[in-house]
Design a protein around this motif. Structure first.
Motif: not given
Ligand SMILES: N[C@@H](CC(=O)c1ccccc1NC=O)C(=O)O
Length: 310
Positions: A38-45, A49-58, A284-291
């Motif tokens: 359950e923690e994994a599914l919660r962390t996934y959302s 949410n966070e990366v999307t908010k950031r992408a939309q704001a920047t 998928l989380w790793n796809l947020t990382q530039k390196d």
């Protein structure tokens, strides 16, 4: 397991599984190693949410662009700094077993890719029970037609999907573009922890909102379709990277490996990669990382540059 990659006809291993085992194999959250399910599914959302908010704001972006008349038929486009018509476009389809997930929490790879000159499109579609598999496949087709028509000078359209979204992306290998009056400039497919044979899913609890019959499952299974009636790539140079996480379940591994083998036998330029020490969500989380190895567009060798992106 017979290890022969034989698929249903030679007696697929899932047919010998108990109902509980099949349920287990097709519940990605039960296979994560660093968190509880359950923690994994919660962390996934949460991360989504966070990366999307950031992408939309920047960055520069166009949000909720309609690609069809339906309420859900919207997409978000995230642009790189340098304005150009001739950009490569990466179009992403989120997962969630065709019944959960949203474009509003799926902008995972936006930051590293826009930083490297790629426009990223995140597509919404009608998830079940509102949408059927056939409708979702049709919406995904329409979204790609829209991108091609809107940006005819694009430097290539690359499709990426995660899990159920990888299934939707893979279905585009079978799309009949002439019906839509435009052939998209498809140059690569990046399929992440996908499902390509839907028949076993029919026998799990995930089928409840989908109400898939055997006929629906076969018609919407790229593995079944390409095996029974192989199609040739429209563009022989089009590349397909099939990836699966090391900690994905054995059934997810089998699905990816067998789909890759079917693609190779059909003459597609496919490659396969098991990603080290990641589960169904970390991939998928790793796809947020530039390196991270998959998002280093500018570096060679890299899976995006060598196998998917130009
Ligand atoms: N009920 C599923 C949820 C799931 O499979 C999932 C969740 C978010 C994104 C992708 C997923 N899997 C396939 O689309 C599970 O137990 O993990």
């Amino acid at each position: 397991m017979d290890g022969l990659g034989g698929g249903p006809k030679r007696g697929a291993p899932w047919k010998r599984m108990s109902k509980e085992e099949l349920e287990n194999q097709y519940s990605p959250s039960r296979w994560v190693v660093r968190l509880g399910a359950e923690e994994a599914l919660r962390t996934y959302s949460q991360i989504g949410n966070e990366v999307t908010k950031r992408a939309q704001a920047t960055g520069r972006n166009l949000l909720d662009v309609p690609y069809g008349d339906g309420e859900a038929e919207k997409l978000d486009i995230y642009f790189p700094e340098a304005v150009s018509e001739a950009l490569p476009f990466l179009v992403f389809f989120h997962g969630g077993y065709w019944q959960s997930g949203s474009k509003d929490s799926s902008a995972f790879m936006v930051s590293p890719l826009t930083a490297q000159g790629v426009a990223v499109v995140i597509v919404a579609y009608d998830i079940a029970p509102k949408g059927t598999l056939d409708q979702m496949v049709d919406q995904v087709t329409q979204s790609i037609v829209f991108v091609q028509k809107q940006y005819p000078g694009n430097q290539g359209i690359y499709l990426c999907g995660h899990s159920a979204g990888a299934h939707l992306a893979a279905m585009m290998l079978l799309a009949n573009w002439t019906e839509h009056g435009v052939t998209p400039n498809l140059k690569g497919f990046f399929l992440v922890s996908g499902i390509y044979d839907l028949e076993p899913v029919m026998h799990t609890s995930e089928n409840a909102p989908l109400l898939t019959t055997l006929e629906d499952a076969q018609r919407n299974s790229p593995q079944w379709r390409l095996k029974t009636a192989p199609t040739q790539p429209v563009d022989p140079a089009c590349r397909i990277l099939v990836t699966v996480g090391q900690h994905d379940s054995p059934e997810f591994h089998r699905q990816s490996r067998e789909f890759y083998q079917t693609l190779r036998r059909g003459g597609w330029k496919a490659s396969f990669e098991e990603l080290h020490d990641v589960d169904h969500f970390e991939i998928l989380w790793n796809l947020t990382q530039k390196d991270y190895v998959l998002t280093q567009v500018g570096r060679v060798p890299s899976p995006w540059t060598e196998r998917v992106l130009p």
